[in-house]
Design an enzyme around this catalytic site. Structure first.
Site, PDB file in Angstrom:
ATOM      1  N   TYR A 181       0.839  -1.212   0.000  1.00 27.71           N
ATOM      2  CA  TYR A 181       0.000   0.000   0.000  1.00 27.71           C
ATOM      3  C   TYR A 181       0.870   1.256   0.000  1.00 27.71           C
ATOM      4  CZ  TYR A 181      -3.549   3.340   1.597  1.00 27.71           C
ATOM      5  OH  TYR A 181      -4.395   4.425   1.716  1.00 27.71           O
ATOM      6  N   LYS A 219       0.986   4.187  -2.929  1.00 27.43           N
ATOM      7  CA  LYS A 219       0.593   5.570  -2.644  1.00 27.43           C
ATOM      8  C   LYS A 219       1.735   6.549  -2.929  1.00 27.43           C
ATOM      9  CE  LYS A 219      -3.724   5.498  -1.283  1.00 27.43           C
ATOM     10  NZ  LYS A 219      -4.751   6.275  -1.991  1.00 27.43           N
ATOM     11  N   PRO A 229      -3.361  12.830   4.790  1.00 25.86           N
ATOM     12  CA  PRO A 229      -4.017  12.912   6.102  1.00 25.86           C
ATOM     13  C   PRO A 229      -3.372  11.934   7.085  1.00 25.86           C
ATOM     14  CG  PRO A 229      -5.517  12.114   4.371  1.00 25.86           C
ATOM     15  CD  PRO A 229      -4.128  12.035   3.848  1.00 25.86           C
ATOM     16  N   THR A 230      -3.492  12.229   8.357  1.00 24.58           N
ATOM     17  CA  THR A 230      -3.152  11.232   9.365  1.00 24.58           C
ATOM     18  C   THR A 230      -4.373  10.309   9.506  1.00 24.58           C
ATOM     19  OG1 THR A 230      -3.708  12.985  10.948  1.00 24.58           O
ATOM     20  CG2 THR A 230      -1.381  12.542  10.591  1.00 24.58           C
ATOM     21  N   ASN A 231      -4.490   9.574  10.590  1.00 24.43           N
ATOM     22  CA  ASN A 231      -5.566   8.570  10.716  1.00 24.43           C
ATOM     23  C   ASN A 231      -6.948   9.214  10.719  1.00 24.43           C
ATOM     24  OD1 ASN A 231      -3.099   7.233  11.551  1.00 24.43           O
ATOM     25  ND2 ASN A 231      -4.398   5.577  12.275  1.00 24.43           N
ATOM     26  N   VAL A 232      -7.735   8.905   9.703  1.00 24.33           N
ATOM     27  CA  VAL A 232      -9.062   9.515   9.543  1.00 24.33           C
ATOM     28  C   VAL A 232     -10.111   8.645  10.243  1.00 24.33           C
ATOM     29  CG1 VAL A 232     -10.707  10.455   7.878  1.00 24.33           C
ATOM     30  CG2 VAL A 232      -8.289  10.233   7.246  1.00 24.33           C
ATOM     31  N   LYS A 261     -16.009  -2.792  18.618  1.00 23.76           N
ATOM     32  CA  LYS A 261     -15.726  -3.727  19.713  1.00 23.76           C
ATOM     33  C   LYS A 261     -16.387  -3.292  21.020  1.00 23.76           C
ATOM     34  CE  LYS A 261     -11.358  -6.029  18.679  1.00 23.76           C
ATOM     35  NZ  LYS A 261      -9.979  -6.239  19.174  1.00 23.76           N
ATOM     36  N   ARG A 280      -0.715   7.749  17.596  1.00 25.28           N
ATOM     37  CA  ARG A 280      -1.249   8.185  16.303  1.00 25.28           C
ATOM     38  C   ARG A 280      -1.865   9.580  16.413  1.00 25.28           C
ATOM     39  NH1 ARG A 280       1.392   4.495  15.122  1.00 25.28           N
ATOM     40  NH2 ARG A 280       0.856   2.574  14.001  1.00 25.28           N
ATOM     41  N   ASP A 338       1.753  -4.756  17.104  1.00 26.09           N
ATOM     42  CA  ASP A 338       1.483  -3.334  17.326  1.00 26.09           C
ATOM     43  C   ASP A 338       1.566  -2.518  16.037  1.00 26.09           C
ATOM     44  OD1 ASP A 338       0.803  -2.895  19.965  1.00 26.09           O
ATOM     45  OD2 ASP A 338       2.876  -2.708  20.649  1.00 26.09           O
TER      46      ASP A 338
END
Length: 260
Positions: A82, A86, A109-112, A133, A154, A216
């Site tokens: 990936y 990208k 972007p960072t984590n959307v 969860k 993050r 992790d």
């Protein structure tokens, strides 16, 4: 005859899906990106804004990472397919600009996260997976098990904030070089802190367990938003806990129809 294109199409997934299917992530995304960008060129599109990811940055690097460091070394081994696919958008954008004068650019972007996310526990990203969860643990009265140690860190960006920034990039940002769209370095949170924010937002009172037999992934990928701050010094991000609360409320209200 579109004049502007926001390119979000991709094969995406969380850590464990990437580990299993690195070849598929590479091939499908390379094909998607080449098709979109070349079709945009052939039909005379004035501007394309493509979406990259902070996982494209080198695994071995100094922090914070910035836009100049994308190609400085191999990405993390867990999602190399990936990541390299990208990265190639940046190469292709430069090529279209140098050879044809096309104004194609990319955002990182960072984590959307946010409403309408993919809340699949196996293949989704960390935050929507945790929301699902917690929802299930609350229904069954069981413990919440978080994969990994909870220590990785993050930067999370709310999808509604990202949408506002995308429109600004489409209308105002004229560079071919990518721009990181992210909250500041000081707003980075650990996976444990993210899980605790979800627990609070959903009034979950059960036990919180960390399954340290699970990987992790990359410990951190702290990104600098200094370039964005230079352009938009007054931009107001939605506070993390507020955004988590809004996302949890949406998921609970739309559980039957949410992607999961």
């Amino acid at each position: 005859k579109p004049t502007h294109v926001i390119h979000l199409a991709a094969m995406v997934g969380g850590l464990f899906k990437n580990i299993r299917y690195n070849l598929d992530f590479w091939r499908r995304n390379i094909h998607i990106n080449d098709n979109v960008l070349h079709s945009a060129y052939e039909t005379g599109v004035q501007k394309v804004v493509s979406c990259l990811s902070t996982c494209i940055f080198p695994d071995k690097t100094t922090y914070p990472i910035d836009e100049s460091m994308i190609h400085n070394g191999p990405p993390h081994s867990s999602n190399f397919g990936y990541s390299y696919a990208k990265r190639m958008i940046d190469i292709q954008n430069r090529g279209y600009f140098e050879q044809h004068g096309c104004r194609f650019t990319a955002v990182i972007p960072t984590n959307v996260f946010g409403p309408h996310d993919n809340f699949n526990i196996e293949d989704g990203h960390v935050l929507p997976g945790l929301i699902h969860k917690v929802y299930l643990a609350k229904q069954t009265g069981s413990a919440l098990t978080v994969w990994g140690t909870g220590k990785p860190r993050r930067q999370f960006i709310y999808s509604l904030d990202l949408a506002r920034l995308f429109l600004w990039v489409l209308r105002e940002y004229d560079e071919v070089e990518p721009i990181i769209l992210s909250v500041g370095e000081e707003d980075e949170v650990s996976i444990r802190e993210a899980a605790e924010a979800i627990v609070e937002a959903m009034d979950f009172t059960g036990e919180l367990v960390f399954d340290t037999t699970k990987a992790d992934g990359q410990f951190k990928k702290t990104a600098s938003n200094a370039k964005l701050q230079r352009y938009l010094p007054g931009f107001q991000f939605t506070p993390f806990r507020q955004a988590v609360k809004e996302t949890c409320t949406w998921f609970s209200a739309n559980y039957a129809n949410a992607r999961k």
